[in-house]
Structures are given as C-alpha cells and as structure tokens.
Scaffold this motif. Structure first.
Motif, PDB file in Angstrom:
ATOM      1  N   ALA A 220      17.999  24.858  14.015  1.00 30.65           N
ATOM      2  CA  ALA A 220      18.555  23.696  13.303  1.00 30.65           C
ATOM      3  C   ALA A 220      20.052  23.718  13.581  1.00 30.65           C
ATOM      4  O   ALA A 220      20.831  24.283  12.808  1.00 30.65           O
ATOM      5  N   PRO A 221      20.499  23.152  14.670  1.00 36.40           N
ATOM      6  CA  PRO A 221      21.863  23.342  15.156  1.00 36.40           C
ATOM      7  C   PRO A 221      22.942  22.611  14.360  1.00 36.40           C
ATOM      8  O   PRO A 221      24.119  22.935  14.484  1.00 36.40           O
ATOM      9  N   LYS A 222      22.567  21.632  13.542  1.00 42.25           N
ATOM     10  CA  LYS A 222      23.579  20.870  12.800  1.00 42.25           C
ATOM     11  C   LYS A 222      22.968  20.334  11.512  1.00 42.25           C
ATOM     12  O   LYS A 222      21.738  20.349  11.326  1.00 42.25           O
ATOM     13  N   THR A 223      23.836  19.865  10.619  1.00 44.14           N
ATOM     14  CA  THR A 223      23.355  19.342   9.351  1.00 44.14           C
ATOM     15  C   THR A 223      22.475  18.119   9.582  1.00 44.14           C
ATOM     16  O   THR A 223      22.674  17.347  10.524  1.00 44.14           O
ATOM     17  N   GLY A 224      21.473  18.015   8.723  1.00 38.20           N
ATOM     18  CA  GLY A 224      20.547  16.895   8.835  1.00 38.20           C
ATOM     19  C   GLY A 224      19.364  17.168   9.740  1.00 38.20           C
ATOM     20  O   GLY A 224      18.529  16.283   9.938  1.00 38.20           O
ATOM     21  N   THR A 225      19.248  18.395  10.266  1.00 38.80           N
ATOM     22  CA  THR A 225      18.126  18.720  11.153  1.00 38.80           C
ATOM     23  C   THR A 225      17.172  19.690  10.473  1.00 38.80           C
ATOM     24  O   THR A 225      17.569  20.486   9.610  1.00 38.80           O
ATOM     25  N   GLN A 226      15.915  19.643  10.890  1.00 38.31           N
ATOM     26  CA  GLN A 226      14.914  20.587  10.400  1.00 38.31           C
ATOM     27  C   GLN A 226      13.836  20.757  11.460  1.00 38.31           C
ATOM     28  O   GLN A 226      13.675  19.903  12.342  1.00 38.31           O
ATOM     29  N   TRP A 227      13.105  21.871  11.351  1.00 35.24           N
ATOM     30  CA  TRP A 227      12.087  22.181  12.367  1.00 35.24           C
ATOM     31  C   TRP A 227      11.104  23.177  11.770  1.00 35.24           C
ATOM     32  O   TRP A 227      11.435  23.960  10.870  1.00 35.24           O
ATOM     33  N   SER A 228       9.883  23.168  12.284  1.00 37.31           N
ATOM     34  CA  SER A 228       8.899  24.186  11.917  1.00 37.31           C
ATOM     35  C   SER A 228       7.952  24.400  13.086  1.00 37.31           C
ATOM     36  O   SER A 228       7.684  23.470  13.862  1.00 37.31           O
ATOM     37  N   GLY A 229       7.455  25.622  13.229  1.00 32.51           N
ATOM     38  CA  GLY A 229       6.535  25.916  14.312  1.00 32.51           C
ATOM     39  C   GLY A 229       6.107  27.368  14.325  1.00 32.51           C
ATOM     40  O   GLY A 229       6.670  28.214  13.609  1.00 32.51           O
ATOM     41  N   TYR A 230       5.100  27.660  15.135  1.00 29.67           N
ATOM     42  CA  TYR A 230       4.611  29.029  15.296  1.00 29.67           C
ATOM     43  C   TYR A 230       5.567  29.800  16.209  1.00 29.67           C
ATOM     44  O   TYR A 230       5.917  29.322  17.283  1.00 29.67           O
ATOM     45  N   VAL A 231       5.928  30.997  15.797  1.00 25.50           N
ATOM     46  CA  VAL A 231       6.873  31.773  16.605  1.00 25.50           C
ATOM     47  C   VAL A 231       6.580  33.267  16.496  1.00 25.50           C
ATOM     48  O   VAL A 231       5.824  33.723  15.643  1.00 25.50           O
ATOM     49  N   THR A 232       7.235  34.002  17.367  1.00 24.44           N
ATOM     50  CA  THR A 232       7.430  35.443  17.216  1.00 24.44           C
ATOM     51  C   THR A 232       8.914  35.630  16.971  1.00 24.44           C
ATOM     52  O   THR A 232       9.737  35.180  17.780  1.00 24.44           O
ATOM     53  N   CYS A 233       9.260  36.246  15.867  1.00 25.37           N
ATOM     54  CA  CYS A 233      10.672  36.431  15.525  1.00 25.37           C
ATOM     55  C   CYS A 233      11.112  37.855  15.867  1.00 25.37           C
ATOM     56  O   CYS A 233      10.411  38.823  15.535  1.00 25.37           O
ATOM     57  N   PHE A 234      12.248  37.964  16.523  1.00 26.26           N
ATOM     58  CA  PHE A 234      12.924  39.227  16.826  1.00 26.26           C
ATOM     59  C   PHE A 234      12.215  40.020  17.933  1.00 26.26           C
ATOM     60  O   PHE A 234      11.005  40.194  17.917  1.00 26.26           O
TER      61      PHE A 234
END
Length: 390
Positions: A220-234
């Motif tokens: 979410a690089p800037k205000t007003g953005t959102q996202w969701s999805g399947y991931v592997t974190c780290f």
C-alpha cells in the motif's frame, strides 16, 4: 462472615461461576472485587476500610483477611494453608463471559498485549473485546526487568482457555506488531482460532505461485490504497497466509496484517478493534482500579489482584452495556460482510460519550443506593465485526 446484603449477593454470584474455589477463596475474591467497584480503587487500605464499615468489622481484621487472600501459602497462618491458583480461574472466567454474550453471531474478538507498571511488572494479557472496552480473561505477570522469551508465557495463557470457546464459534486474535512472531501465528492457528497480527513494513513477501520477492512497503504505497492476497511473508521464519494492507488518510503509515482467513473473508479494518485493549488498561488504571499505584512487588500476588480486577471489570462493563435496538433491527436487516465497518472511526469510542465501563460504575452505585440490588444484564455486541467461516 458477610453481613452486608449486597456483598453477600455478589459473593453468591461469584461462587456460582467459580465452583472449584474454596469458601475463603470465594469470599476473598468477592470482597476484593466488590470493594474495588465501590471505592474505585485496588488499594488494600481503601478496600479494607470500606468493607469494614459495611460489614461491621474491625478494619485490621478485614485488612488481614484480604491480604492473606493474595498471599502464597507460606505467608498465611494455620495448618491448612492454601494459595489461590489463578490459572485455574481463567476458563471459568471466560465461560462466565460467554454465558452473558447476547448475540446471534457466534463471533468472539480477542486481543493480546503487554503493559508495564514502571519497572516493577510486565503484564501479558488476553482480553475479550467489547463495546470499546477489554475484559481480561487470562494473564501472566513477570518482573519488569526479567530477561528471556515471552513465548512460554503466551503459550501458558492460551493453554488455560483453549477449550472454552465452542468449536462452531469464530475467534479472532489481534496483536500489535511488537508481539508478532511466526510461532505466535502458528500457536493461534493450532487452537482453531484466527490470528490477526500486524507486522512491520520492513521485509519481503512473495505472491502465491510467484518466485519474486517484493518489499512489504510497496503493498500500500500511499494513502488511500489497500490490497489483500495470498502470500508468503518473510524469507526467514516464513509464514503462509493472507496479507491485508490499508493506508487511510491521517495515518503516518499503512496497516499490514497477516491472517489465516481467506482474502474474501477478512477486512483490514477489523484491526481497529485492537485499540479497545488499550482502553481497558485505562479502565484498570486511572479510570477504574488505580492499578498504577499498586505497592505489590511479587508477580504471583499481583496476578491474584488482577483476578479481582477482571471480575470487577466484567461486572461494570456488563452493567454499563447498552442493550441497543440493533438486537432486533440489525438481525432483521443483516448487512453484507463488506459493509459492516465503514471507517476506523467506527471502531473508536465516540468523543464525548461515556464508556460502558464508567457507565457501569455509575449504574452500580446508583442501583445500590436506590435499593435495586445487584444485576448483570448481559453483554450485547453492537454487530458482527467478522463473518463466520464455518
């Protein structure tokens, strides 16, 4: 012997919900929690002086009885010395809360967090989140300067409540980024509960089925953005799950949350519920039991006082609960899951409104002054904040 009618009535209620406790343990717990609500303090002196007045006893006699209640067995007189095991009270306490939970939705929001009292104590606690407040249900207190991992303490907390919530309920466990760990995510999942953990934006993630690692601060690089999805974190200590990202106006950085829920089943805004545990610390401290002024220095004794504060908090929040018309209206016109929360402000206490904790304190005193006696109305969640996945 309890002489005051209201204190006796409260003792009967406490005894019913903690049947495993001995009579002295029940009387001590009921007396401490009743005295806290009446005096707005967890001070041994204030509570014992008040109880002595209403129970027609000498203050030193009450003081010694209340003091022995939170002491370990070595600090007590007599041959049949016994100390209260707080951990055995966590499950009955949560069962009591669930028995009061008046909602068509089988959903329970929880939060874990740590709070300090200067450098004396660190309290690791699990709270039920309700109407802008948090009700403690399990905790571990350690010395403020104690070194070592908190992992065994959190596993201890989970262990004593793991089988209480029915399997057909959906339980969400929220935690701030300072507590995030891969083992915590896995431990919550092992309970068939759903982790909802905020993470820092440093690090990388990988989309499911992709080989490229991306920076978390680009989700979410800037205000007003959102996202969701399947991931592997780290890359190290990786976890597989759903990443939720949202950056609203007025915030310095986005919320990044990992959960095991499907992307279509979760909303990043649910994380706003976590702030209610911070409100509960205010209730336990300055607004309510003045815990920040405690003179206790032994963690075991402090844990027993926390049990009395938890019972007192449950009582006040229950009596201060607002039995809204939504119980009929909202259930008749059920909103869609993605429209139940419109903004982060929906999850905060409204400015100028009194909290249900403080309203409960006022209601209890008013009821007793007017001779209405003790009553617990129930807990009425305003709405279902997250959907049932069963």
């Amino acid at each position: 012997m309890l002489r005051n009618k209201y204190l006796k009535d409260w003792s009967k209620i406490v005894s019913y919900h903690f049947p495993h406790l001995s009579l002295p343990e029940v009387v001590g717990l009921a007396t401490w929690s009743f005295g806290m609500v009446m005096t707005g303090s967890s001070s041994l002196t204030r509570v014992s002086e008040f109880i002595a007045k209403i129970n027609q006893e000498k203050s030193n006699t009450v003081r010694q009885r209340l003091k022995e209640w939170y002491q370990d067995s070595k600090g007590k007189k007599g041959e049949k010395r016994r100390e209260l095991d707080v951990s055995e009270c966590f499950a009955p306490l949560l069962k009591w809360i669930l028995s009061l939970w008046k909602s068509e939705y089988k959903c329970l929001p929880l939060a874990i967090d740590a709070t300090n009292i200067g450098q004396d104590f660190t309290v690791l606690s699990l709270h039920v989140l309700y109407q802008g407040c948090g009700i403690p249900v399990a905790w571990k207190i350690v010395k403020g300067r104690e070194k070592g991992s908190w992992k065994p303490h959190w596993l201890y907390v989970f262990h004593y409540v793991k089988d209480v919530v029915p399997s057909d309920w959906q339980v969400l466990v929220l935690a701030d980024r300072g507590l995030y760990a891969d083992w915590l995510f896995e431990a919550i999942c092992s309970l068939n509960w759903h982790p909802f953990l905020r993470i820092n934006h440093q690090g990388n993630y990988q989309l499911r089925g992709d080989t490229e690692w991306r920076c978390l601060d680009t989700v979410a690089p800037k205000t007003g953005t959102q996202w969701s999805g399947y991931v592997t974190c780290f890359k190290n200590h990786s976890i597989d799950g759903t990443l939720l990202a949202r950056w609203d106006e007025g915030y310095k950085e986005p919320w990044l949350i990992v959960t095991d829920l499907e992307p279509t089943q979760a909303q990043s805004l649910w994380y706003g519920l976590r702030s209610w545990i911070e409100s509960s610390y205010r209730d336990i401290k300055s607004d309510g039991w003045q815990w920040q002024k405690t003179r206790l220095r032994e963690p075991d004794r402090a844990e027993r006082i926390w049990l009395a504060m938890a019972i007192a908090t449950l009582w006040t929040v229950t009596v201060g609960s607002e039995e809204q018309p939504h119980l009929s209206k909202d259930f008749k016109n059920k909103p869609k899951p993605n429209s139940r929360i419109n903004s982060k402000s929906d999850l905060r206490r409204q400015e100028g409104n009194i909290s249900c904790f403080l309203q409960g304190l006022i209601n209890i005193i008013a009821d007793l002054v007017c001779g209405k006696g003790i009553s617990l109305n129930g807990l009425f969640p305003r709405q279902s904040f997250f959907i049932n996945t069963s």
